[in-house]
Design an enzyme around this catalytic site. Structure first.
Site, PDB file in Angstrom:
ATOM      1  N   GLU A  36       0.868  -1.169   0.000  1.00 41.64           N
ATOM      2  CA  GLU A  36       0.000   0.000   0.000  1.00 41.64           C
ATOM      3  C   GLU A  36       0.906   1.221   0.000  1.00 41.64           C
ATOM      4  O   GLU A  36       1.949   1.227   0.667  1.00 41.64           O
ATOM      5  CB  GLU A  36      -0.919   0.018   1.227  1.00 41.64           C
ATOM      6  CG  GLU A  36      -1.858  -1.172   1.321  1.00 41.64           C
ATOM      7  CD  GLU A  36      -2.776  -1.323   0.117  1.00 41.64           C
ATOM      8  OE1 GLU A  36      -3.120  -0.289  -0.510  1.00 41.64           O
ATOM      9  OE2 GLU A  36      -3.143  -2.458  -0.207  1.00 41.64           O
ATOM     10  N   HIS A 175      -7.737  -3.809   0.144  1.00 36.81           N
ATOM     11  CA  HIS A 175      -6.743  -2.735   0.038  1.00 36.81           C
ATOM     12  C   HIS A 175      -5.895  -2.621   1.296  1.00 36.81           C
ATOM     13  O   HIS A 175      -5.396  -1.539   1.608  1.00 36.81           O
ATOM     14  CB  HIS A 175      -7.414  -1.390  -0.273  1.00 36.81           C
ATOM     15  CG  HIS A 175      -8.048  -1.337  -1.623  1.00 36.81           C
ATOM     16  ND1 HIS A 175      -7.303  -1.330  -2.795  1.00 36.81           N
ATOM     17  CD2 HIS A 175      -9.353  -1.313  -2.002  1.00 36.81           C
ATOM     18  CE1 HIS A 175      -8.134  -1.286  -3.824  1.00 36.81           C
ATOM     19  NE2 HIS A 175      -9.377  -1.276  -3.368  1.00 36.81           N
ATOM     20  N   ASP A 180      -4.564  -8.621   0.990  1.00 35.44           N
ATOM     21  CA  ASP A 180      -4.483  -8.711  -0.469  1.00 35.44           C
ATOM     22  C   ASP A 180      -3.452  -9.747  -0.906  1.00 35.44           C
ATOM     23  O   ASP A 180      -3.638 -10.446  -1.913  1.00 35.44           O
ATOM     24  CB  ASP A 180      -4.124  -7.347  -1.062  1.00 35.44           C
ATOM     25  CG  ASP A 180      -5.301  -6.378  -1.029  1.00 35.44           C
ATOM     26  OD1 ASP A 180      -6.340  -6.737  -0.451  1.00 35.44           O
ATOM     27  OD2 ASP A 180      -5.171  -5.273  -1.581  1.00 35.44           O
TER      28      ASP A 180
END
Length: 598
Positions: A36, A175, A180
């Site tokens: 991220e 997210h 993920d």
């Protein structure tokens, strides 16, 4: 974790098995990683979270997950997307501490990521920033594999959420990096299971599968047989003659042939090749002519497989309206109505940012009501909160006389005409004040508004200056010797040709001028002569920018000029370098500044 096991060499004189052709997938240790970040580019964004799962033979061997302090504010839209707030990363380690631990966790393994160029690009950038060599991991991209294995009938797209749902992953992507990565593990296993029907059993076959040309690509190689080795434009057409894709190249034959090899990995391009039945080449005299013809053909045909430059008419303008109390309006069309315009601008968002910067400098009204002198005099005009906050000239209240308000409108016309000093001064003063008060996020918002205005005004002034020239003839050294010559009329490329090496250029230039296209300005003369667009015989903004880039190139010489080709002394061009420095990436050796939290 020890590196993935390599097979022993086959003894001389002994026939090997099929497994000897590569590393069996069951023996490969994969590290599935997800990141991220604070943005989409590794050049000006940073990592906020790393999640990774190590698997081999379908068995999970370990996990790695941590938040990362990016050393800069997290944009609000990123927080809304990921749920990662500034407070969550405040006590987290910096990437300099996390990176060695992750590299050790992944040592000797194969990295897997969904849209691998994004994640691997950020990891490589982090290594480069700290002058640490990238270990050179083998990389597998689940997006590429999915595009090769799955059909549109099975999944509408190859997003992680879609594939996780298709393969019934145990973890739903949300997210967040570790979740993920866990979902990508299930997607990877589902894809490997499907690849078994293609005879893919080794790591080498797995990595080469996405890069291998499709049967459609191999079967269409003959379409490049008659394409010449020359600069120009190429059009892929289907059986009905519909244009599927338009491109340009300095060597048409080489570029078109690449579409039928494994080097073409874009799934949309592969899909387009499957539909194509012919390739139509258009040879051009110069690279500029090829670039301009490509733009015109894309705008004319709007091919389904072209993404950029398909709708040049979708530009916007910032307009100072013609009424007793003018205001700034964003419009789709420039008309000869006597109003002052700034543009063309590429998007409505850019126009809104530029308008906000202008409102900081000039107290024009921001309401949309029709405000007449009679309404103001009778006191029947509607007022808004901006008047109470002092953010508006508020002629509706009667405190702003028509003469005083006309001065504000004249100031905006002066800005549109080329004097951007009032806007720059107002924005700079506000940025400095906010920075002193440690309100960095608001200062950054003001900086972005100023940058949007400077870029919009600079573009408008450059295009306006070029469009105001009835004829401009310029030459540039050709790659193989001689000269490239271009005739530009009101911003539109009217003719292009070459002068052979050693030949006197004057006869060639005269012949080019005599045969050049006739172009007429559509909206007056001088800087206001920007044509409405190529769809009505004028020059589009993108075409004029191509011409300007060519004129700015090395060795360019001005041959003839009918008109005045200048930019305003106090125009936006003088601020471009300052804006570019403000958005320049931080040098690798320089530490990231740590912003205080509010």
């Amino acid at each position: 974790m020890p590196p993935a096991k390599a097979l022993p060499p086959v003894p001389s004189g002994v026939q090997g098995t099929l497994d000897d052709l590569g590393t069996p997938l069951a023996d490969v240790t994969f590290v599935v990683v997800d990141l991220e970040t604070t943005g989409g580019s590794a050049r000006d964004s940073a990592i906020t979270e790393i999640g990774a799962v190590k698997v081999r033979g379908g068995v999970e061997l370990g996990e790695f997950g941590t938040l990362v302090d990016p050393g800069a504010p997290i944009p609000p839209f990123i927080t809304a997307l990921t749920g990662i707030t500034q407070q969550m990363v405040y006590a987290a380690p910096r990437i300099a501490e996390v990176l060695p631990a992750f590299l050790e966790f992944a040592r000797g393994c194969v990295l897997v990521a969904h849209n691998a160029p994004f994640d691997i690009g950020f990891l490589k950038a982090a290594c480069a920033e700290r002058e640490r060599p990238w270990p050179g991991f083998p990389v597998v991209d689940t997006v590429d594999l999915a595009r090769r294995v799955l059909t549109r009938d099975e999944v509408p797209n190859c997003k992680l959420e879609t594939l996780a749902r298709h393969f019934r992953a145990a973890t739903t992507p949300n997210h967040r990096a570790l979740d993920d990565a866990r979902a990508t593990v299930d997607v990877l296993h589902g894809l490997i299971e499907r690849l078994g029907s293609f005879g893919v059993t080794s790591l080498e076959e797995l990595r080469g599968f996405a890069k291998a040309p499709t049967p459609e690509q191999r079967g269409k190689r003959h379409l490049a047989d008659d394409v010449p080795s020359a600069p120009g434009v190429y059009l892929f057409e289907d059986a009905r003659g519909e244009v599927l894709y338009v491109g340009k190249s300095g060597d048409l034959r080489s570029r078109v042939r690449s579409y039928f090899t494994g080097s073409e990995t874009r799934w949309r391009a592969r899909e387009m090749v499957g539909l194509a039945e012919r390739v139509r080449p258009i040879v051009c005299a110069t690279g500029l002519e090829a670039e301009v013809r490509e733009l015109r053909l894309i705008a004319a045909h709007k091919p389904r497989y072209n993404r950029r430059s398909k709708f040049p008419e979708r530009v916007v303008w910032l307009k100072l309206t013609v009424e007793p109390f003018p205001r700034l309006s964003i419009v789709r069309e420039r008309r000869p109505d006597g109003a002052a315009y700034l543009g063309p601008l590429g998007s409505r968002r850019q126009a809104e940012e530029a308008r906000a910067a202008l409102h900081e400098a000039v107290p024009l009204r921001q309401c949309t009501q029709r405000l007449t002198l009679a309404l103001v005099e009778r006191g029947k005009a509607q007022t808004c909160a901006l008047a109470d906050l002092g953010r508006c000239g508020a002629p509706c209240t009667g405190h702003e006389t028509p003469e005083r308000y006309a001065g504000h409108a004249a100031a905006v016309r002066s800005v549109f005409a080329g004097d951007v000093r009032p806007v720059a001064a107002a924005a700079t003063a506000r940025i400095d004040r906010l920075a002193v008060e440690l309100r960095y996020e608001e200062a950054a918002a003001q900086r972005d508004r100023l940058a949007a205005f400077v870029r919009a005004a600079s573009r408008a002034q450059r295009l306006g200056a070029l469009a105001g020239c009835a004829q401009l003839v310029a030459a540039r050294p050709a790659p193989g010797g001689g000269w490239e010559v271009s005739v530009v009329r009101h911003g539109r490329l009217a003719a292009a040709g070459t002068v052979p090496r050693g030949a006197h250029p004057r006869p060639y230039v005269d012949a080019l001028i005599a045969t050049a296209e006739t172009v007429l300005p559509e909206l007056g003369a001088g800087p206001d002569a920007i044509p409405a667009g190529a769809e009505s015989g004028g020059a589009g903004a993108e075409e004029m920018e191509c011409v300007l880039r060519w004129l700015d190139g090395p060795g360019a010489r001005l041959v003839e000029l009918d008109g005045v080709w200048t930019c305003p002394v106090h125009g936006a061009e003088r601020l471009r370098a300052r804006i570019d420095r403000a958005y320049a990436p931080v040098e690798p050796s320089a530490p990231r500044p740590r912003r205080p939290l509010r």
